[in-house]
Design an enzyme around this catalytic site. Sequence first.
Site, PDB file in Angstrom:
ATOM      1  N   PHE A  90       1.250  -1.099   0.297  1.00  0.00           N
ATOM      2  CA  PHE A  90       0.481  -0.421   0.196  1.00  0.00           C
ATOM      3  C   PHE A  90       0.928   1.327  -0.132  1.00  0.00           C
ATOM      4  CE2 PHE A  90      -2.585   3.485   1.900  1.00  0.00           C
ATOM      5  CZ  PHE A  90      -4.045   2.767   1.284  1.00  0.00           C
ATOM      6  N   ASP A  96       2.173  -6.071   8.301  1.00  0.00           N
ATOM      7  CA  ASP A  96       1.006  -4.690   8.224  1.00  0.00           C
ATOM      8  C   ASP A  96      -0.309  -5.939   7.337  1.00  0.00           C
ATOM      9  OD1 ASP A  96      -0.790  -3.484   6.811  1.00  0.00           O
ATOM     10  OD2 ASP A  96      -0.111  -1.595   6.324  1.00  0.00           O
ATOM     11  N   TYR A 141     -10.883  -0.528  10.981  1.00  0.00           N
ATOM     12  CA  TYR A 141     -12.007  -0.316  10.288  1.00  0.00           C
ATOM     13  C   TYR A 141     -12.216  -1.051   8.967  1.00  0.00           C
ATOM     14  CZ  TYR A 141      -8.386   2.304   7.480  1.00  0.00           C
ATOM     15  OH  TYR A 141      -7.006   2.834   7.236  1.00  0.00           O
ATOM     16  N   LYS A 142     -11.968  -1.626   8.627  1.00  0.00           N
ATOM     17  CA  LYS A 142     -12.324  -3.112   7.735  1.00  0.00           C
ATOM     18  C   LYS A 142     -12.616  -4.254   7.909  1.00  0.00           C
ATOM     19  CE  LYS A 142      -7.676  -1.392   5.046  1.00  0.00           C
ATOM     20  NZ  LYS A 142      -8.633  -0.899   3.380  1.00  0.00           N
ATOM     21  N   ARG A 170     -12.953  -4.168  -6.965  1.00  0.00           N
ATOM     22  CA  ARG A 170     -12.488  -4.863  -5.929  1.00  0.00           C
ATOM     23  C   ARG A 170     -14.008  -5.509  -5.021  1.00  0.00           C
ATOM     24  NH1 ARG A 170      -8.563  -2.082  -1.660  1.00  0.00           N
ATOM     25  NH2 ARG A 170      -9.845  -1.061  -1.421  1.00  0.00           N
TER      26      ARG A 170
HETATM   27  C1  LIG Z   1      -2.139  -1.752   3.999  1.00  0.00           C
HETATM   28  C2  LIG Z   1      -2.287  -0.579   4.073  1.00  0.00           C
HETATM   29  N1  LIG Z   1      -2.094   0.362   4.842  1.00  0.00           N
HETATM   30  C3  LIG Z   1      -1.654   1.389   5.146  1.00  0.00           C
HETATM   31  C4  LIG Z   1      -3.003   1.866   5.691  1.00  0.00           C
HETATM   32  C5  LIG Z   1      -3.461   3.345   5.449  1.00  0.00           C
HETATM   33  O1  LIG Z   1      -3.711   3.093   6.495  1.00  0.00           O
HETATM   34  P1  LIG Z   1      -4.620   4.929   7.386  1.00  0.00           P
HETATM   35  O2  LIG Z   1      -5.060   5.713   6.194  1.00  0.00           O
HETATM   36  O3  LIG Z   1      -5.581   4.281   8.448  1.00  0.00           O
HETATM   37  O4  LIG Z   1      -3.031   5.779   8.038  1.00  0.00           O
HETATM   38  C6  LIG Z   1      -3.989   1.293   4.451  1.00  0.00           C
HETATM   39  C7  LIG Z   1      -5.220   1.989   4.228  1.00  0.00           C
HETATM   40  O5  LIG Z   1      -6.015   0.835   3.377  1.00  0.00           O
HETATM   41  C8  LIG Z   1      -4.090  -0.068   3.526  1.00  0.00           C
HETATM   42  O6  LIG Z   1      -4.542  -0.810   3.109  1.00  0.00           O
END
Ligand SMILES: Cc1ncc(COP(=O)(O)O)c(C=O)c1O
Length: 397
Positions: free
Chosen positions: A113, A184, A209-210, A356
């Site tokens: 990400f 992660d 939140y997911k 998705r």
């Molecule tokens: C794999 C991953 N890392 C980091 C993030 C970023 O998260 P945040 O917006 O809570 O900082 C996300 C957001 O969807 C994510 O899917």
Amino acid sequence: MTDFSATKAMFHLPEGVIYLDGNSLGPLPRAAADRLEQCARDQWGEMLVTGWNKAGWMEQPRRLGDRIGRLIGAEPGQVVLGDTLSIKVYQALAAALEMRPERRVILSDSGNFPSDLYMAEGLIAGLGRGHRLETPPPDEVMDHITEEVAVLMLTEVDYRTGRRHDMAALSRAAHDAGALVIWDLAHSAGALPVDLAGAGADFAVGCTYKYLNGGPGAPAFIYVAPRHGEQVRPALSGWLGHAEPFAFDLAYRPGAGIERMRVGTPPVLQMAALEAALDIWDMVEMADIRAASIALSDRFIAGVEAACPKLRLASPRDGAARGSQVSFHFKHGYAAMQALIAHGLIGDFRAPDIMRFGFTPLYINSDDVERAIAIVARVMGEQLWDRPEYQTRASVT
Ligand SMILES: Cc1ncc(COP(=O)(O)O)c(C=O)c1O
């Protein structure tokens, strides 16, 4: 056996909507709305500042951390909540780099990400010590694990394709090369069984939140392996990670173990919503979730592929190699997703061409999947996505 009809009844889902986007934002647990109101009215409203002690607000990040720990293979006292996931990535990476001072490479992958990679870039610039970030393709990560690598930092399940890394094998290889590992779990926690202790992970981070359904803006979590708990030096040395926050010392002294990964004031109302969402997980076996998620996803792939030759599968076909989402490539994916949403099926789009769909057995059953397949078949078969109203991009895709 988990009773998925009982868990489905615990969510509010809008009439006529099939929700295949719990991999982005989980829906509202009915109890969360009540808990939010109760926390606001009875605690904030009546207790005012005494709520920090009387209602246990200050301990909430640890209490809820222990409940999440149970879902990801951690023991009590190893997980704490707070901040956003990007912040937790930064914290974990800063701590890990400091534990390998002689090494300069952060190894991630090109499927990670972007925020994780951006946080690494920012940290590298701030440290100014010549670290570099390597991002090979996901299936080549193993070949890039060398004795130069300080930290292997990966997202277990790819946010775009749903491809899943082999956490145990990669952690082992990194440790054999003398590196530390950060996982992660944004697309893993609540989606599939995770065994951090079994995999020997050094750090893990994730969001709530997911799949955990904590609501928009719900706090992130961080795990530190107990063997590192007292060694880690927090780069974000906020007062609530101090050994004695209310001593108001001028100098920072890290708190015990995972406490030091706290930064500042916890989001109490968000934690109240999350606490109600986590109650549902007490009724659930992760192995049941995994089996149901693979069955629903396999059926969706088969149904969509049979009806829509223009959609090309972007996810692994083998359920064991996937997280809990299914993605398809389609050149007009953004417009097609808007058309699906207009016809009652919510998924989402990720650039450049990924549609998705998340599969969350807590509230999605096989009837929903059959209806979803029929909607995709109609939107694609009748080329409904080609209409002008589906072409304009909103800021959030
Ligand atoms: C794999 C991953 N890392 C980091 C993030 C970023 O998260 P945040 O917006 O809570 O900082 C996300 C957001 O969807 C994510 O899917």
